[in-house]
Design a protein around this motif. Structure first.
Motif, PDB file in Angstrom:
ATOM      1  N   GLU A  26      64.316 -26.840  24.171  1.00  0.00           N
ATOM      2  CA  GLU A  26      63.075 -26.581  24.061  1.00  0.00           C
ATOM      3  C   GLU A  26      62.964 -28.267  23.044  1.00  0.00           C
ATOM      4  O   GLU A  26      62.014 -28.870  22.010  1.00  0.00           O
ATOM      5  CB  GLU A  26      63.178 -26.223  23.344  1.00  0.00           C
ATOM      6  CG  GLU A  26      64.156 -25.464  22.044  1.00  0.00           C
ATOM      7  CD  GLU A  26      63.777 -24.354  21.174  1.00  0.00           C
ATOM      8  OE1 GLU A  26      62.468 -24.340  21.000  1.00  0.00           O
ATOM      9  OE2 GLU A  26      64.807 -23.173  21.524  1.00  0.00           O
ATOM     10  N   LYS A  27      64.605 -28.689  22.280  1.00  0.00           N
ATOM     11  CA  LYS A  27      64.392 -29.942  21.405  1.00  0.00           C
ATOM     12  C   LYS A  27      63.399 -30.933  21.973  1.00  0.00           C
ATOM     13  O   LYS A  27      63.570 -32.413  21.048  1.00  0.00           O
ATOM     14  CB  LYS A  27      65.977 -30.582  20.785  1.00  0.00           C
ATOM     15  CG  LYS A  27      66.841 -30.233  21.895  1.00  0.00           C
ATOM     16  CD  LYS A  27      67.932 -31.095  21.641  1.00  0.00           C
ATOM     17  CE  LYS A  27      69.308 -31.266  22.950  1.00  0.00           C
ATOM     18  NZ  LYS A  27      68.797 -32.458  23.201  1.00  0.00           N
ATOM     19  N   ASP A  28      64.082 -30.913  23.619  1.00  0.00           N
ATOM     20  CA  ASP A  28      63.780 -32.090  24.133  1.00  0.00           C
ATOM     21  C   ASP A  28      61.890 -32.422  24.452  1.00  0.00           C
ATOM     22  O   ASP A  28      61.206 -33.316  25.036  1.00  0.00           O
ATOM     23  CB  ASP A  28      63.842 -32.660  25.345  1.00  0.00           C
ATOM     24  CG  ASP A  28      66.094 -32.669  24.811  1.00  0.00           C
ATOM     25  OD1 ASP A  28      66.218 -33.772  24.407  1.00  0.00           O
ATOM     26  OD2 ASP A  28      66.278 -32.270  26.100  1.00  0.00           O
ATOM     27  N   LEU A  29      61.215 -30.934  24.105  1.00  0.00           N
ATOM     28  CA  LEU A  29      59.834 -31.067  24.472  1.00  0.00           C
ATOM     29  C   LEU A  29      59.388 -32.079  24.101  1.00  0.00           C
ATOM     30  O   LEU A  29      58.004 -32.513  24.689  1.00  0.00           O
ATOM     31  CB  LEU A  29      59.433 -29.928  23.996  1.00  0.00           C
ATOM     32  CG  LEU A  29      57.306 -29.779  24.355  1.00  0.00           C
ATOM     33  CD1 LEU A  29      57.545 -29.362  25.292  1.00  0.00           C
ATOM     34  CD2 LEU A  29      57.628 -27.995  23.545  1.00  0.00           C
ATOM     35  N   ALA A  30      59.077 -32.647  22.325  1.00  0.00           N
ATOM     36  CA  ALA A  30      58.412 -33.123  22.176  1.00  0.00           C
ATOM     37  C   ALA A  30      58.765 -34.730  22.541  1.00  0.00           C
ATOM     38  O   ALA A  30      57.065 -35.734  22.836  1.00  0.00           O
ATOM     39  CB  ALA A  30      59.099 -33.300  20.657  1.00  0.00           C
ATOM     40  N   THR A  31      59.932 -35.099  23.358  1.00  0.00           N
ATOM     41  CA  THR A  31      59.987 -36.274  24.184  1.00  0.00           C
ATOM     42  C   THR A  31      59.379 -36.795  25.235  1.00  0.00           C
ATOM     43  O   THR A  31      58.654 -37.817  25.658  1.00  0.00           O
ATOM     44  CB  THR A  31      61.314 -36.611  24.347  1.00  0.00           C
ATOM     45  OG1 THR A  31      62.257 -36.533  22.891  1.00  0.00           O
ATOM     46  CG2 THR A  31      61.670 -37.922  24.488  1.00  0.00           C
ATOM     47  N   ILE A  32      59.065 -35.257  25.958  1.00  0.00           N
ATOM     48  CA  ILE A  32      58.356 -35.604  27.256  1.00  0.00           C
ATOM     49  C   ILE A  32      57.095 -35.168  27.929  1.00  0.00           C
ATOM     50  O   ILE A  32      56.652 -35.817  28.465  1.00  0.00           O
ATOM     51  CB  ILE A  32      59.193 -34.768  27.994  1.00  0.00           C
ATOM     52  CG1 ILE A  32      59.475 -33.109  27.953  1.00  0.00           C
ATOM     53  CG2 ILE A  32      60.310 -35.319  28.019  1.00  0.00           C
ATOM     54  CD1 ILE A  32      59.798 -32.724  28.799  1.00  0.00           C
ATOM     55  N   LYS A  33      56.330 -34.079  26.619  1.00  0.00           N
ATOM     56  CA  LYS A  33      55.245 -34.165  26.501  1.00  0.00           C
ATOM     57  C   LYS A  33      54.366 -35.190  26.398  1.00  0.00           C
ATOM     58  O   LYS A  33      53.371 -34.094  27.133  1.00  0.00           O
ATOM     59  CB  LYS A  33      55.243 -32.961  24.792  1.00  0.00           C
ATOM     60  CG  LYS A  33      54.472 -32.422  24.425  1.00  0.00           C
ATOM     61  CD  LYS A  33      53.697 -31.346  23.879  1.00  0.00           C
ATOM     62  CE  LYS A  33      54.160 -31.604  22.786  1.00  0.00           C
ATOM     63  NZ  LYS A  33      53.863 -31.025  21.760  1.00  0.00           N
ATOM     64  N   GLY A  34      54.251 -36.242  25.908  1.00  0.00           N
ATOM     65  CA  GLY A  34      53.455 -37.153  25.903  1.00  0.00           C
ATOM     66  C   GLY A  34      53.842 -38.163  26.535  1.00  0.00           C
ATOM     67  O   GLY A  34      52.326 -38.808  26.827  1.00  0.00           O
ATOM     68  N   ARG A  35      54.202 -37.675  27.542  1.00  0.00           N
ATOM     69  CA  ARG A  35      54.794 -38.854  28.861  1.00  0.00           C
ATOM     70  C   ARG A  35      54.488 -38.743  30.180  1.00  0.00           C
ATOM     71  O   ARG A  35      54.312 -38.931  30.925  1.00  0.00           O
ATOM     72  CB  ARG A  35      56.252 -39.585  28.653  1.00  0.00           C
ATOM     73  CG  ARG A  35      56.577 -39.793  27.346  1.00  0.00           C
ATOM     74  CD  ARG A  35      58.025 -40.185  26.804  1.00  0.00           C
ATOM     75  NE  ARG A  35      58.473 -40.508  25.955  1.00  0.00           N
ATOM     76  CZ  ARG A  35      59.151 -41.652  25.812  1.00  0.00           C
ATOM     77  NH1 ARG A  35      59.973 -42.142  26.656  1.00  0.00           N
ATOM     78  NH2 ARG A  35      59.844 -42.248  24.631  1.00  0.00           N
ATOM     79  N   ILE A  36      54.103 -37.153  30.081  1.00  0.00           N
ATOM     80  CA  ILE A  36      53.690 -36.310  31.257  1.00  0.00           C
ATOM     81  C   ILE A  36      52.659 -36.867  32.103  1.00  0.00           C
ATOM     82  O   ILE A  36      52.243 -37.670  33.247  1.00  0.00           O
ATOM     83  CB  ILE A  36      53.228 -35.492  31.035  1.00  0.00           C
ATOM     84  CG1 ILE A  36      54.226 -33.977  30.849  1.00  0.00           C
ATOM     85  CG2 ILE A  36      52.806 -34.190  32.830  1.00  0.00           C
ATOM     86  CD1 ILE A  36      55.493 -34.018  31.613  1.00  0.00           C
ATOM     87  N   GLY A  37      51.262 -37.531  31.337  1.00  0.00           N
ATOM     88  CA  GLY A  37      49.896 -38.618  31.851  1.00  0.00           C
ATOM     89  C   GLY A  37      50.284 -39.857  32.552  1.00  0.00           C
ATOM     90  O   GLY A  37      50.151 -40.191  33.048  1.00  0.00           O
ATOM     91  N   GLY A  38      51.718 -40.244  31.976  1.00  0.00           N
ATOM     92  CA  GLY A  38      52.332 -41.269  32.039  1.00  0.00           C
ATOM     93  C   GLY A  38      52.816 -41.607  33.171  1.00  0.00           C
ATOM     94  O   GLY A  38      53.645 -42.633  33.427  1.00  0.00           O
ATOM     95  N   LYS A  39      52.953 -40.982  34.148  1.00  0.00           N
ATOM     96  CA  LYS A  39      54.229 -40.307  35.091  1.00  0.00           C
ATOM     97  C   LYS A  39      55.361 -40.980  34.892  1.00  0.00           C
ATOM     98  O   LYS A  39      55.633 -41.966  34.667  1.00  0.00           O
ATOM     99  CB  LYS A  39      53.357 -41.985  36.320  1.00  0.00           C
ATOM    100  CG  LYS A  39      52.128 -41.063  36.672  1.00  0.00           C
ATOM    101  CD  LYS A  39      51.355 -42.157  38.326  1.00  0.00           C
ATOM    102  CE  LYS A  39      50.345 -42.005  38.949  1.00  0.00           C
ATOM    103  NZ  LYS A  39      50.521 -42.642  39.711  1.00  0.00           N
TER     104      LYS A  39
END
Length: 372
Positions: free
Chosen positions: A221-234
């Motif tokens: 869960e510590k990596d959630l903030a890292t990847i959450k905003g990049r899902i739409g950017g493929k």
């Protein structure tokens, strides 16, 4: 001076031992020369610079893009299987045939009933039209007209019902020919020609769509903030089967809507084209998500980094062939190389093997000559 006399002569072997003891005493007074310690044999490597991707790694499980368990929608005997186990089938391909003859007979009967009632309905409608004119002229009573009109309406409803029966008979006949609802790969057969099947009973075969497919994995869960905003950017993902030199490339397409409180991880799903069909449902693969690339990072072989009471360090080989303990601050590691944030500069020489024989300031002997 007192002279000691021996009443018996001294044996020769005792005299010899006495002389040897006196000679050892004289030798022990001499100073021994200090011994020099031999250089420690080590393997070394140069500190270099390279572009290093910043990655998140996990173990993933391959899942089919879609899976279907085919069942018969009619009861009857299997008369044909039009594929082999493990075949790749196209969408709409004929896979099974259930004996269609009973359903063909039902369709013919429904069509005959429809034709009969359709003729009666047409006749009743024409009679009702004639009686409508006669009623307006006062030749027949309203009651006679209403009776014929009711008969015409009843037959019209019967025709509509029979049309539905014909459509249902056609549908049941169509169900006798079981087709693939999607493109995919077939599994093992559970029934063969000659067997009787029931409606919506045992699955005849399972089909998995593997082009494309999913790889599901969990991240802390510590990596959630890292990847959450990049899902739409493929966000790019690589999946590699153990022992394979080639990685399959895909993108993150799904992030679960909650963190699992039992494990503290979040479920992530990536989609892979899988054009080479290198990934297979059920496999475990090594997954790497590339977040960024660090340009010109200072790197050393990971085996050069040691851990002591004061933290991480390396043995630096100085120009005079002596070893120096150099504290370092490390960054991410990838493919046997570790990023050095602080403590070393490109071109330095570090020890990668043989550290157990080293002491600070001690001489080193590089195995195989000068470092590459």
């Amino acid at each position: 001076m007192r002279i000691i006399s021996f009443s018996h002569p001294i044996p020769r072997f005792l005299l010899l031992l006495l002389l040897l003891a006196l000679s050892d005493t004289g030798c022990s007074n001499k100073t021994e020369k200090p011994k020099t310690k031999a250089p420690a044999p080590v393997t070394v490597a140069r500190v270099t610079q390279k572009d290093v991707p910043v990655e998140l790694r996990a173990i993933g499980n391959v899942e089919p893009y879609a899976t279907v368990a085919l069942k018969s929608r009619v009861a009857g005997m299997i008369t044909g299987v039009q594929f082999k186990e493990g075949d790749d089938v196209a969408k709409g391909a004929l896979l099974f045939t259930v004996d269609p003859r009973p359903f063909q007979a039902s369709l013919a009967q429904a069509q005959a009933n429809l034709a009969r009632d359709l003729a009666s309905a047409n006749n009743a409608r024409e009679q009702a039209k004639r009686y409508a004119s006669l009623w307006q002229e006062g030749i027949v009573t309203r009651e006679q007209y209403d009776q014929l009109q009711a008969t015409a309406d009843s037959l019209a409803a019967s025709v509509a019902s029979l049309r539905a029966a014909v459509d249902n008979a056609k549908l049941q006949l169509e169900y006798c020919f079981i087709r693939s609802p999607m493109a995919g790969r077939t599994g093992g057969l559970t029934t063969h020609p000659g067997n009787l099947v029931k409606e919506n009973d045992t699955a005849l075969v399972s089909i998995n769509q593997i082009v494309p497919l999913y790889v599901t994995f969990a991240l802390p869960e510590k990596d959630l903030a890292t990847i959450k905003g990049r899902i739409g950017g493929k966000l790019p993902v690589e999946a590699r089967v153990a022992g394979s030199a080639v990685a399959e490339r895909g993108t993150v397409t799904f992030l679960d809507n909650g963190v699992d409180p039992a494990t503290g991880t979040i479920k992530v799903k990536a989609t892979f084209a899988n054009a080479r069909k290198a990934l297979w449902p059920g496999q475990f693969v090594n997954v790497a998500i590339t977040l960024d690339t660090r340009k010109g990072a200072t790197v050393v072989p990971t085996r050069a980094v040691q851990t002591g009471q004061q933290g991480e360090f390396v043995y630096l080989v100085k120009p005079d062939a002596t070893a120096e303990v150099r504290p370092v601050t490390t960054g991410p590691s990838l493919d046997g190389m570790t990023v050095i944030e602080k403590g070393l500069a490109p071109g330095d020489t570090v020890v990668t093997d043989g550290q157990v024989k080293l002491v600070p300031g001690g001489k080193v002997a590089v195995k195989g000559g000068a470092p590459a």
